[in-house]
Design a protein around this motif. Structure first.
Motif, PDB file in Angstrom:
ATOM      1  N   ALA A 175     -10.568  -0.708   1.023  1.00  0.00           N
ATOM      2  CA  ALA A 175      -9.748  -1.324  -0.041  1.00  0.00           C
ATOM      3  C   ALA A 175      -8.641  -2.166   0.592  1.00  0.00           C
ATOM      4  O   ALA A 175      -7.952  -1.717   1.508  1.00  0.00           O
ATOM      5  N   THR A 176      -8.481  -3.385   0.074  1.00  0.00           N
ATOM      6  CA  THR A 176      -7.427  -4.257   0.601  1.00  0.00           C
ATOM      7  C   THR A 176      -6.224  -4.294  -0.352  1.00  0.00           C
ATOM      8  O   THR A 176      -5.165  -4.800  -0.009  1.00  0.00           O
ATOM      9  N   THR A 177      -6.441  -3.783  -1.566  1.00  0.00           N
ATOM     10  CA  THR A 177      -5.334  -3.616  -2.518  1.00  0.00           C
ATOM     11  C   THR A 177      -5.450  -2.201  -3.082  1.00  0.00           C
ATOM     12  O   THR A 177      -6.550  -1.774  -3.450  1.00  0.00           O
ATOM     13  N   VAL A 178      -4.333  -1.476  -3.126  1.00  0.00           N
ATOM     14  CA  VAL A 178      -4.359  -0.141  -3.745  1.00  0.00           C
ATOM     15  C   VAL A 178      -3.403  -0.159  -4.932  1.00  0.00           C
ATOM     16  O   VAL A 178      -2.218  -0.446  -4.782  1.00  0.00           O
ATOM     17  N   ASN A 179      -3.962   0.124  -6.087  1.00  0.00           N
ATOM     18  CA  ASN A 179      -3.182   0.020  -7.314  1.00  0.00           C
ATOM     19  C   ASN A 179      -2.707   1.394  -7.769  1.00  0.00           C
ATOM     20  O   ASN A 179      -3.475   2.356  -7.777  1.00  0.00           O
ATOM     21  N   ILE A 180      -1.435   1.447  -8.159  1.00  0.00           N
ATOM     22  CA  ILE A 180      -0.806   2.707  -8.580  1.00  0.00           C
ATOM     23  C   ILE A 180      -0.456   2.553 -10.059  1.00  0.00           C
ATOM     24  O   ILE A 180       0.642   2.110 -10.401  1.00  0.00           O
ATOM     25  N   PRO A 181      -1.373   2.919 -10.944  1.00  0.00           N
ATOM     26  CA  PRO A 181      -1.078   2.701 -12.364  1.00  0.00           C
ATOM     27  C   PRO A 181      -0.227   3.803 -12.990  1.00  0.00           C
ATOM     28  O   PRO A 181      -0.365   4.973 -12.645  1.00  0.00           O
ATOM     29  N   ASP A 182       0.628   3.363 -13.898  1.00  0.00           N
ATOM     30  CA  ASP A 182       1.305   4.318 -14.781  1.00  0.00           C
ATOM     31  C   ASP A 182       0.503   4.226 -16.084  1.00  0.00           C
ATOM     32  O   ASP A 182       0.925   3.603 -17.060  1.00  0.00           O
ATOM     33  N   THR A 183      -0.645   4.865 -16.050  1.00  0.00           N
ATOM     34  CA  THR A 183      -1.656   4.681 -17.093  1.00  0.00           C
ATOM     35  C   THR A 183      -1.155   5.014 -18.501  1.00  0.00           C
ATOM     36  O   THR A 183      -1.535   4.364 -19.469  1.00  0.00           O
ATOM     37  N   VAL A 184      -0.309   6.032 -18.595  1.00  0.00           N
ATOM     38  CA  VAL A 184       0.120   6.459 -19.929  1.00  0.00           C
ATOM     39  C   VAL A 184       1.580   6.080 -20.222  1.00  0.00           C
ATOM     40  O   VAL A 184       2.174   6.582 -21.179  1.00  0.00           O
ATOM     41  N   GLY A 185       2.129   5.218 -19.396  1.00  0.00           N
ATOM     42  CA  GLY A 185       3.498   4.732 -19.656  1.00  0.00           C
ATOM     43  C   GLY A 185       4.527   5.832 -19.652  1.00  0.00           C
ATOM     44  O   GLY A 185       5.449   5.841 -20.469  1.00  0.00           O
ATOM     45  N   TYR A 186       4.407   6.777 -18.684  1.00  0.00           N
ATOM     46  CA  TYR A 186       5.215   7.996 -18.677  1.00  0.00           C
ATOM     47  C   TYR A 186       6.391   7.924 -17.708  1.00  0.00           C
ATOM     48  O   TYR A 186       7.432   8.506 -17.915  1.00  0.00           O
ATOM     49  N   THR A 187       6.206   7.156 -16.657  1.00  0.00           N
ATOM     50  CA  THR A 187       7.213   7.194 -15.590  1.00  0.00           C
ATOM     51  C   THR A 187       8.489   6.441 -15.981  1.00  0.00           C
ATOM     52  O   THR A 187       8.556   5.769 -17.011  1.00  0.00           O
ATOM     53  N   GLN A 188       9.506   6.561 -15.136  1.00  0.00           N
ATOM     54  CA  GLN A 188      10.789   5.887 -15.335  1.00  0.00           C
ATOM     55  C   GLN A 188      11.099   5.099 -14.064  1.00  0.00           C
ATOM     56  O   GLN A 188      10.596   5.448 -12.985  1.00  0.00           O
ATOM     57  N   PRO A 189      11.925   4.046 -14.150  1.00  0.00           N
ATOM     58  CA  PRO A 189      12.094   3.173 -12.987  1.00  0.00           C
ATOM     59  C   PRO A 189      12.429   3.877 -11.659  1.00  0.00           C
ATOM     60  O   PRO A 189      11.771   3.635 -10.647  1.00  0.00           O
ATOM     61  N   GLN A 190      13.424   4.784 -11.680  1.00  0.00           N
ATOM     62  CA  GLN A 190      13.801   5.398 -10.392  1.00  0.00           C
ATOM     63  C   GLN A 190      12.658   6.233  -9.839  1.00  0.00           C
ATOM     64  O   GLN A 190      12.380   6.245  -8.644  1.00  0.00           O
ATOM     65  N   GLU A 191      11.997   6.968 -10.744  1.00  0.00           N
ATOM     66  CA  GLU A 191      10.914   7.850 -10.314  1.00  0.00           C
ATOM     67  C   GLU A 191       9.752   7.036  -9.736  1.00  0.00           C
ATOM     68  O   GLU A 191       9.168   7.385  -8.708  1.00  0.00           O
ATOM     69  N   PHE A 192       9.464   5.912 -10.401  1.00  0.00           N
ATOM     70  CA  PHE A 192       8.318   5.103  -9.968  1.00  0.00           C
ATOM     71  C   PHE A 192       8.627   4.424  -8.633  1.00  0.00           C
ATOM     72  O   PHE A 192       7.789   4.361  -7.735  1.00  0.00           O
ATOM     73  N   ALA A 193       9.864   3.954  -8.520  1.00  0.00           N
ATOM     74  CA  ALA A 193      10.276   3.343  -7.246  1.00  0.00           C
ATOM     75  C   ALA A 193      10.164   4.379  -6.126  1.00  0.00           C
ATOM     76  O   ALA A 193       9.687   4.077  -5.016  1.00  0.00           O
ATOM     77  N   ALA A 194      10.564   5.617  -6.432  1.00  0.00           N
ATOM     78  CA  ALA A 194      10.508   6.677  -5.405  1.00  0.00           C
ATOM     79  C   ALA A 194       9.054   6.953  -5.003  1.00  0.00           C
ATOM     80  O   ALA A 194       8.769   7.237  -3.829  1.00  0.00           O
ATOM     81  N   LEU A 195       8.138   6.850  -5.967  1.00  0.00           N
ATOM     82  CA  LEU A 195       6.718   7.083  -5.655  1.00  0.00           C
ATOM     83  C   LEU A 195       6.207   6.009  -4.680  1.00  0.00           C
ATOM     84  O   LEU A 195       5.495   6.310  -3.720  1.00  0.00           O
ATOM     85  N   ILE A 196       6.602   4.768  -4.936  1.00  0.00           N
ATOM     86  CA  ILE A 196       6.160   3.679  -4.045  1.00  0.00           C
ATOM     87  C   ILE A 196       6.764   3.890  -2.646  1.00  0.00           C
ATOM     88  O   ILE A 196       6.079   3.773  -1.625  1.00  0.00           O
ATOM     89  N   THR A 197       8.039   4.255  -2.616  1.00  0.00           N
ATOM     90  CA  THR A 197       8.695   4.511  -1.322  1.00  0.00           C
ATOM     91  C   THR A 197       7.972   5.646  -0.588  1.00  0.00           C
ATOM     92  O   THR A 197       7.722   5.567   0.618  1.00  0.00           O
TER      93      THR A 197
END
Ligand code: KIV
Ligand code: ZN
Length: 508
Positions: A163-185
């Motif tokens: 895979a050359t792109t890995v997608n991290i979906p918030d499929t159900v629109g549940y996350t919040q900005p800080q939490e999602f940023a922390a997941l990417i980090t």
């Protein structure tokens, strides 16, 4: 120097999954061309294994798109992957997009697969896709609710498999900005091969956070945003392309990120989608809504006159829309009307100009100020409408809490005049019943919506209906300061479109 963010548009796949947004092949081709013009990096064209029609649409889009990559969605199964590749293999820049859920709840109840089985399916499916193209994206569905360590292992496995792109979906629109940023980090820190792939995010809008979560993830290091025009998509939709792009553009000072989007094409793209699906853009919609650049309060208008930047953080012209101020009135001439139309991108011949100008004059008798949106609605009605088999000549409607809703109609049907009166549960029901009787058809009403084109009680109502008859569907639109008349016009417009399709079918 800003860092580049890739824009992956999924209007034609996730967007099309939203109720009332289905498009036919010709419409998808038109929209794909506009997305190409807009400069999106990837157009997700559809899910070829889901139906023969979707397969064909993806093939057609692959053949017309010149610059953008064309992606096809696929489950983690060999027949799906092979079907996806068959649909896109002739595209200038094809991409296979494989997905599998990684959250415990999805694995247990939906997939009925263990973690080990999911890891194996990801490895085998990505490798299968990578055997056809080096441009493979893997999505971990419901990533935001997945166990972090397991998600990390899945991402690592997908990259190892190609895979050359890995997608991290918030499929159900549940996350919040800080939490999602922390997941990417977290993923950037803990997945050893993460630098070999682009991290993508795909945020749904169930809590109204789609755009905020996307931007937070980009700030944390994601470099692809999956978005849709007007934010359409499953349930509450996806992050809106126009909002993500303009947030990055207007606040480049804090994000330091840029895209390849030609922002002048934003408004035409969003309007085109709205015309095609018949779903009006809400007036309060950021960036492209009718009121997004309207300045109502006197104090704001005063500030604007001194310096536009007092109340405008971007200009309407910058996204390809003319300023939403009063454009024409009762005393405006033909020249002013033509000039305004040209600014809107409509170049009309003399006959078309006559039709629109006469309609403008008629409308100006009822409505003091004619706005850009009014003008566009008139162009749609007068110039771009299907040649009429059915025409409305006269409509009077009676309603109230002490009256039986009644509509009296006179129409032209194939050159013959017909008239009658009909009752209904309400005035619109009475009108629709009357039209059905006159045209001797009873299509199913799949969708009805009404919106005010501009503000104020003298605003025109814009009605959209979707009808189905004998397996064919058509969207119709109508606008008028009287919403009952606008409803009748929309219904008749849809009937004319259906009649046109039947005619084409009979010719074929
Ligand atoms: O919302 C989602 O998880 C998706 C995936 C298929 C990317 O649409
Ligand atoms: Zn989605």
């Amino acid at each position: 120097m800003s860092e580049r963010v890739y824009i992956f548009d999924t209007t034609l796949r996730d967007g099309e999954q939203s109720p009332g947004a289905s498009m036919n092949q010709q419409e998808k081709r038109r929209l794909a061309r506009q997305l190409d013009r807009l400069g999106v990096d990837v157009i997700e064209a559809g899910f070829p294994a889901s139906s023969e029609g979707d397969f064909e649409s993806v093939q057609i889009i692959s053949s017309v798109v010149e610059h953008s990559q064309v992606a096809a969605l696929s489950r983690c199964s060999v027949p799906d992957i092979d079907r996806a590749w068959a649909a896109i293999k002739d595209a200038a820049h094809p991409r296979i997009h494989v997905f599998l859920a990684t959250s415990d709840i999805h694995m247990e109840y939906k997939l009925k697969m263990s973690r080990e089985q999911v890891l194996q399916a990801v490895q085998e499916s990505v490798a299968r896709a990578a055997a056809s193209t080096r441009n493979v994206e893997f999505s971990a569905e419901d990533a935001s609710r997945s166990n972090r360590e397991f998600l990390g292992t899945v991402v690592q496995t997908a990259i190892e498999a190609g895979a050359t792109t890995v997608n991290i979906p918030d499929t159900v629109g549940y996350t919040q900005p800080q939490e999602f940023a922390a997941l990417i980090t977290y993923l950037k820190k803990n997945v050893p091969n993460i630098e070999q792939a682009v991290i993508s995010v795909h945020c749904h809008n169930d809590l109204g956070m789609g755009v905020a979560n996307t931007i937070a993830a980009l700030d944390a290091g994601a470099r692809q945003a999956e978005v849709t025009l007007n934010g359409i998509g499953e349930r509450a939709g996806n992050a809106a392309l126009e909002e993500v792009i303009m947030a990055l553009k207007v606040r480049e000072d804090i994000h330091g990120l840029s895209t390849n989007i030609d922002i002048l094409q934003i408004y035409p793209a969003c309007r085109l989608l709205s015309m095609i699906t018949g779903q009006p853009i809400p007036p309060y919609k950021a960036i492209v809504g009718g009121n997004a650049f309207a300045h109502e309060a006197g104090i704001h208008q005063h500030g604007m006159l001194q310096n536009r930047q007092t109340y405008e953080i971007m200009t309407p012209e910058s996204i390809g829309r003319p300023a939403s101020e009063m454009v024409l009135g009762k005393h405006s001439g033909r020249h002013a009307c033509r000039q305004r139309l040209e600014q809107l991108g409509y170049r009309l011949d003399a006959e078309q100009m006559d039709l629109v100008f006469n309609a403008v004059k008629k409308l100006a008798d009822i409505k003091k100020q004619i706005f850009v949106e009014d003008l566009e609605a008139l162009v749609l009605e007068e110039v771009f409408r299907i040649p009429d088999k059915y025409k409305l000549l006269y409509l009077s409607s009676l309603s109230g809490n002490m009256a039986i809703p009644t509509a009296t109609l006179k129409m032209v049907v194939d050159g013959r005049e017909e008239q009658l009166s009909e009752f209904g549960v309400g005035p619109i029901d009475a009108v629709f019943n009357g039209i059905c009787k006159i045209v001797d058809k009873s299509p199913e009403l799949l969708h009805f919506s009404i919106t005010s084109i501009t503000g104020g009680t003298d605003a025109q109502g814009e009605v959209t209906v979707k009808l189905e008859n004998a397996g064919r569907t058509a969207v119709g639109r109508g606008s008028d300061p009287d919403i009952i008349v606008a409803s009748a016009k929309a219904y008749i417009n849809a009937l004319n479109r259906l009649a046109k399709r039947e005619e084409e079918k009979a010719k074929a």
